[in-house]
Design an enzyme around this catalytic site. Structure first.
Site, mmCIF file in Angstrom:
data_model
loop_
_atom_site.group_PDB
_atom_site.id
_atom_site.type_symbol
_atom_site.label_atom_id
_atom_site.label_comp_id
_atom_site.label_asym_id
_atom_site.label_seq_id
_atom_site.Cartn_x
_atom_site.Cartn_y
_atom_site.Cartn_z
ATOM 1 N N THR A 1 0.839 -1.119 -0.139
ATOM 2 C CA THR A 1 0.127 0.076 0.074
ATOM 3 C C THR A 1 0.749 1.189 -0.003
ATOM 4 O O THR A 1 1.850 1.170 0.457
ATOM 5 C CB THR A 1 -1.194 -0.080 1.283
ATOM 6 O OG1 THR A 1 -1.883 -1.076 1.278
ATOM 7 C CG2 THR A 1 -1.569 1.129 1.344
ATOM 8 N N GLY B 1 -0.244 -2.379 6.519
ATOM 9 C CA GLY B 1 -0.240 -3.488 7.371
ATOM 10 C C GLY B 1 -1.534 -4.331 7.171
ATOM 11 O O GLY B 1 -2.436 -4.083 6.226
ATOM 12 N N GLY C 1 -4.707 -4.970 7.373
ATOM 13 C CA GLY C 1 -5.789 -4.267 7.709
ATOM 14 C C GLY C 1 -6.962 -4.403 8.627
ATOM 15 O O GLY C 1 -7.466 -3.521 9.299
HETATM 16 N N1 ASP Z 1 -3.450 -2.156 4.719
HETATM 17 C C1 ASP Z 1 -3.804 -2.682 3.555
HETATM 18 C C2 ASP Z 1 -5.211 -3.600 3.662
HETATM 19 O O1 ASP Z 1 -5.502 -4.145 4.458
HETATM 20 C C3 ASP Z 1 -2.898 -3.553 2.930
HETATM 21 C C4 ASP Z 1 -1.390 -2.652 2.890
HETATM 22 O O2 ASP Z 1 -1.060 -2.262 3.690
HETATM 23 O O3 ASP Z 1 -0.865 -3.222 2.230
HETATM 24 O O4 ASP Z 1 -5.786 -3.591 2.698
#
Ligand code: ASP
Length: 315
Positions: free
Chosen positions: A182, A234, A236
């Site tokens: 992300t 992280g 999510g």
């Molecule tokens: N936080 C994002 C999600 O759970 C994933 C990421 O941080 O890459 O969709």
């Protein structure tokens, strides 16, 4: 004089030097640097925090290395469904979209929701209809295809057909072994206004319309001039359960913690206590910045007129 500050992240997770080639490492540094330069230039020219983070995120969304926009991961059905959010700390205005397809820069759509709709959060087909009405750039499916993401998906797509438990295990494995790519940005501009934005393809093989923390205001993204602007990355589900970004703001507002202290508490204590792997970047209205993560690494970069300069990947 007001300090101007910009920080960006390109995801946190099990990012280990031994898994990286020098070329790939350099490509990540270049991508982060390009985004940082674009956003910081906006601030230097007297632009707003909101416009600075938008400039930075667009660059990261267009870079196939990151799990957002062009480089978004595949869902269970082999599609890209993207989430994005933005919040303006000076007005508490916010815009977010979830499950959007074919939108080249989901952050632009989230901005459009914030500025030109009476709403905060749009989803799926309706969000795409709004994108078309507002003249937001769309791209065909092929634009979003990358072999690396496809292979990542293929590796767990097949095992999924066996049983639910197995699926769960596979996803747990994926989350342990892979990184979350992300992207996010936070900024403090020359007027002391702060803003945060996050954009993502979510998690590989996600299904049932799963939504992570990134587009959920208060969880993956939050900004308030009185406290902080935060963008998370992280696992999510844990960030939603922790209301992570808003919790940092609350610890500052109600407990008087500094940005760094509040982020440490949320990332290294609260999220850790429920197994929430990941991290976040933050700024306050004095231009202080912090980058905190409990994983092996987080793609990150930051710059400030007070002399702060950072470009790092590992712990
Ligand atoms: N936080 C994002 C999600 O759970 C994933 C990421 O941080 O890459 O969709």
């Amino acid at each position: 004089m007001q300090t101007i500050t910009l920080a960006v992240h390109g995801g946190a997770g099990t990012i280990l030097k031994e898994d990286m080639t020098p070329e790939l490492e350099q490509a990540y540094y270049d991508g982060l640097n390009e985004a940082l330069n674009a956003g910081y230039a906006v601030l230097e020219e007297g632009g707003s925090a909101v416009n600075a983070i938008k400039a930075a995120i667009v660059i990261l969304e267009d870079n196939v290395l990151f799990n957002a926009g062009r480089g978004s991961v595949f869902t269970k059905k082999g599609l890209q469904e993207m989430d994005a959010a933005v919040m303006d700390g000076s007005t508490l205005n916010a815009g977010a979209v979830t499950g959007v397809r074919n939108v080249r820069n989901p952050i632009e759509l989230a901005m459009e929701v914030m500025r030109n709709s009476n709403h905060v959060f749009l989803s799926g087909k309706g969000a795409t209809d709004f994108a078309i009405k507002q003249g937001i750039k769309l791209e065909p499916d092929e634009y979003f295809f990358s072999q690396f993401r496809y292979d990542q998906w293929k590796a767990i797509r097949d095992s999924d057909t066996y049983s639910l438990d197995h699926t769960h295990q596979q996803l747990e494995e994926l989350m342990k072994d892979k990184k979350f790519g992300t992207v996010g940005a936070v900024a403090c501009d020359g007027d002391g206004n702060i803003a945060a934005a996050t954009s993502t393809g979510g998690m590989t093989n996600k299904k049932y319309g799963r939504i992570g923390d990134s587009p959920v205001i208060g969880c993956g993204t939050y900004a308030n001039n009185n406290t902080c602007a935060i963008s998370c990355t992280g696992h999510g589900e844990m960030f939603i359960r922790s209301v992570a970004a808003y919790d940092v703001s609350c610890l500052m507002q109600y407990k008087g913690l500094s940005l760094q202290e509040a982020m440490n508490t949320v990332v290294n204590e609260k999220l850790m206590s429920i197994g929430g792997e990941g991290g976040m970047i933050g700024v306050d209205a004095n231009g202080n910045a912090a980058m905190v993560f409990n994983s092996a690494g987080m793609y990150r970069a930051g710059r400030s007129s007070n002399g702060w300069n950072e470009l790092s990947i590992y712990k």
